[in-house]
Structure formats: C-alpha cells, structure tokens
Write a protein that holds these residues in place. Structure first.
Motif, short mmCIF file in Angstrom:
data_model
loop_
_atom_site.label_atom_id
_atom_site.label_comp_id
_atom_site.label_asym_id
_atom_site.label_seq_id
_atom_site.Cartn_x
_atom_site.Cartn_y
_atom_site.Cartn_z
N THR A 103 -4.90 6.31 -1.60
CA THR A 103 -4.03 5.15 -1.49
C THR A 103 -3.94 4.42 -2.82
OG1 THR A 103 -4.62 4.89 0.85
CG2 THR A 103 -3.60 3.01 -0.23
N VAL A 104 -2.75 3.95 -3.11
CA VAL A 104 -2.52 3.09 -4.27
C VAL A 104 -1.98 1.76 -3.76
CG1 VAL A 104 -0.18 4.02 -4.68
CG2 VAL A 104 -1.43 2.91 -6.55
N TYR A 105 -2.36 0.69 -4.43
CA TYR A 105 -2.01 -0.65 -4.00
C TYR A 105 -1.26 -1.40 -5.10
CZ TYR A 105 -5.86 0.43 -0.81
OH TYR A 105 -6.68 1.04 0.11
N ASN A 127 -9.00 6.70 -4.67
CA ASN A 127 -8.80 8.14 -4.49
C ASN A 127 -9.50 8.67 -3.25
OD1 ASN A 127 -7.13 8.23 -6.70
ND2 ASN A 127 -8.62 9.18 -8.06
N SER A 150 -3.84 -0.85 -8.30
CA SER A 150 -5.16 -0.22 -8.18
C SER A 150 -5.02 1.00 -7.28
CB SER A 150 -6.19 -1.21 -7.62
OG SER A 150 -5.81 -1.64 -6.32
N ARG A 151 -6.05 1.83 -7.28
CA ARG A 151 -6.01 3.01 -6.43
C ARG A 151 -7.40 3.30 -5.89
NH1 ARG A 151 -3.70 7.77 -9.83
NH2 ARG A 151 -4.20 8.99 -7.94
N CYS A 159 6.69 3.50 -4.37
CA CYS A 159 5.58 4.09 -5.11
C CYS A 159 5.97 5.51 -5.51
CB CYS A 159 4.29 4.08 -4.31
SG CYS A 159 4.19 5.24 -2.96
N SER A 213 0.85 -1.19 0.00
CA SER A 213 0.00 0.00 0.00
C SER A 213 0.88 1.24 0.00
CB SER A 213 -0.90 0.02 1.23
OG SER A 213 -1.76 -1.10 1.28
N SER A 272 -5.43 12.76 -6.63
CA SER A 272 -6.06 12.36 -7.88
C SER A 272 -5.52 13.13 -9.09
CB SER A 272 -7.58 12.54 -7.81
OG SER A 272 -7.90 13.90 -7.54
N GLY A 326 -7.80 5.80 -12.27
CA GLY A 326 -7.72 4.35 -12.20
C GLY A 326 -8.28 3.61 -13.39
N MET A 340 -0.10 7.19 -10.73
CA MET A 340 0.75 6.57 -9.72
C MET A 340 1.44 5.34 -10.29
SD MET A 340 0.42 8.55 -7.15
CE MET A 340 1.26 7.55 -5.91
#
Length: 123
Positions: free
Chosen positions: A78-80, A74, A71-72, A96, A21, A30, A55, A34
């Motif tokens: 968080t971005v994963y 907004n 994935s993210r 990241c 994460s 946003s 995304g 990312m």
C-alpha cells in the motif's frame, strides 16, 4: 501484473486533511516506485508526489511541499498520500501510479495506474 485501487477520497473543507490509500495486488509491488498524480476538469494530469521502491526517497512539486506526504508500506502493498491544509485548488481526481524507474515525476514514466479517487475541497 500489479493492479492498483485507490480509496479514501471524499469531500473536505478547506484547511482540512485527507489520507488517500492505494492498495496493490500482485507480488512485485516493491519493484515499483510509486507516485500520485491528480487531474482537475479541463486540466492536464499533474504530478503530486513520488516515493522510491523501499520508501527511502520522496519527491514533491512546490505545490505539495510542506502539505502532502507520501509513504508506503511494502508489507501491506500500500502507498499513502496524507494531504493537510487542503485548498480549493486541490480539488481533482487523484491517481496512484507505479513506475519501474527509481525516480519518476512524469506521467509517461509510469506503467501502472489506478482508477482514480475524487477529492473535493469546499469553502
């Protein structure tokens, strides 16, 4: 200014899974596409995955396709990075990063960087 903090790294056996994460501070998350990069000892930083601002689009190198998913969220800033079927060669520090470009796959296209999270895959 947006700051990025990675979490979720650790030790995992080959074939296992791990989810990284990256939490962003600030109100302009946003506005950035990312990405995730990784760097193994003695090697250059390598592109792993990227996702567009909302995304809707994702990009991967061949080494990550079918195994990694970016994935993210907004709403959570968080971005994963979901990593499955991990291999020994996936061992690296994972970073990241945020870019003002819609699509960015080179490190020099990114303005924001986290501190990195160690991922170690064992046999």
């Amino acid at each position: 200014q947006v700051q990025l903090v990675e979490s979720g790294g650790g030790l995992v056996q080959a074939g296992g899974s791990l989810r990284l994460s990256c939490a962003a501070s600030g109100r302009t998350f946003s506005s950035y596409s990312m990405g995730w990069f990784r760097q193994a000892p003695g090697k250059e930083r390598e592109f792993v995955a990227a996702v567009s601002m909302i995304g809707g689009s994702t990009w991967y190198p061949d080494s990550a396709k079918g195994r990694f998913t970016i994935s993210r969220d907004n709403a959570k800033n968080t971005v994963y990075l979901q990593m499955n079927s991990l291999k020994l060669e996936d061992t690296a520090v994972y970073y990241c990063a945020g870019s003002p470009r819609f699509r960015a796959e080179w490190a020099n296209e990114y303005d924001l960087w986290g501190q990195g999270a160690q991922v170690t895959v064992s046999s």
